[in-house]
Design an enzyme around this catalytic site. Structure first.
Site, PDB file in Angstrom:
ATOM      1  N   GLU A   1      -4.594  -2.277  -5.958  1.00 38.72           N
ATOM      2  CA  GLU A   1      -4.992  -2.282  -4.764  1.00 38.72           C
ATOM      3  C   GLU A   1      -4.710  -0.811  -3.506  1.00 38.72           C
ATOM      4  O   GLU A   1      -3.620   0.149  -3.664  1.00 38.72           O
ATOM      5  CB  GLU A   1      -4.093  -3.568  -3.836  1.00 38.72           C
ATOM      6  CG  GLU A   1      -2.206  -2.747  -4.053  1.00 38.72           C
ATOM      7  CD  GLU A   1      -1.740  -4.068  -4.082  1.00 38.72           C
ATOM      8  OE1 GLU A   1      -0.880  -4.055  -3.489  1.00 38.72           O
ATOM      9  OE2 GLU A   1      -2.640  -5.325  -4.184  1.00 38.72           O
TER      10      GLU A   1
ATOM     11  N   TYR B   1     -10.838   6.384  -7.629  1.00 32.02           N
ATOM     12  CA  TYR B   1     -10.887   5.532  -8.465  1.00 32.02           C
ATOM     13  C   TYR B   1     -12.489   4.893  -8.413  1.00 32.02           C
ATOM     14  O   TYR B   1     -12.517   3.907 -10.077  1.00 32.02           O
ATOM     15  CB  TYR B   1     -10.263   4.439  -7.971  1.00 32.02           C
ATOM     16  CG  TYR B   1      -8.699   4.328  -7.366  1.00 32.02           C
ATOM     17  CD1 TYR B   1      -8.157   5.038  -8.208  1.00 32.02           C
ATOM     18  CD2 TYR B   1      -8.062   4.662  -6.536  1.00 32.02           C
ATOM     19  CE1 TYR B   1      -6.516   5.298  -7.831  1.00 32.02           C
ATOM     20  CE2 TYR B   1      -6.845   4.521  -6.083  1.00 32.02           C
ATOM     21  CZ  TYR B   1      -6.273   5.238  -6.608  1.00 32.02           C
ATOM     22  OH  TYR B   1      -4.200   4.984  -7.011  1.00 32.02           O
TER      23      TYR B   1
END
Length: 153
Positions: free
Chosen positions: A108, A120
């Site tokens: 997260e 990411y």
């Protein structure tokens, strides 16, 4: 950028990691939270420059159970951010978790953390959910978290 190692975190590394944690995160983990775990599913590693003097510039904390891995904490020392070290550390994390038997990696990230989200996504993580008002902000408001997943071949 060849003078580095990604090695398992040692108890003696916690002081250096705690200093980076305080500078890299808005709401840092405590030294007690960063203390080395001996849990069989935990994988905690440091990114160390091997040039003289050797120093830790980043780290990650992960857990891998039954083929599913979770990134718990990751940071690059702010003095070394924007130089490609995050890419190297994330590659090392993915390799470590693949060897640990992970089929997928979950994480997260703050919605406002644009550099991390871009990193990411470049590594193949996909947004799968938003957790509303998950993170605290310095001004007392709340911020959404992006839940991301990467499937490993």
């Amino acid at each position: 950028m060849s003078d580095y190692q990604i090695t398992p975190l040692d108890h003696d590394d916690v002081v250096a990691i705690a200093a980076i944690e305080q500078r890299a995160h808005l709401f840092p983990w405590s030294a007690a939270q960063l203390a080395v775990s001996s849990h069989q599913f935990d994988h905690h590693y440091v990114l160390r420059l091997t040039t003289a003097p050797s120093c830790i510039i980043g780290y990650f904390y992960t857990r891998c159970i039954a083929g599913e891995a979770e990134l718990l904490n990751i940071a690059i020392d702010p003095d070394y951010q924007g130089q490609g070290w995050g890419w190297i550390l994330l590659n090392g994390m993915i390799t470590t978790l693949r060897h640990a038997g992970a089929d997928s990696i979950w994480l997260e990230v703050r919605e406002s953390n644009m550099p991390a989200k871009a990193l990411y996504q470049k590594h193949g993580f996909q947004v799968v959910h938003r957790r509303q008002q998950y993170y605290r902000c310095a001004d007392g408001c709340r911020e959404d978290a992006w839940i991301m997943e990467k499937r490993l071949p």
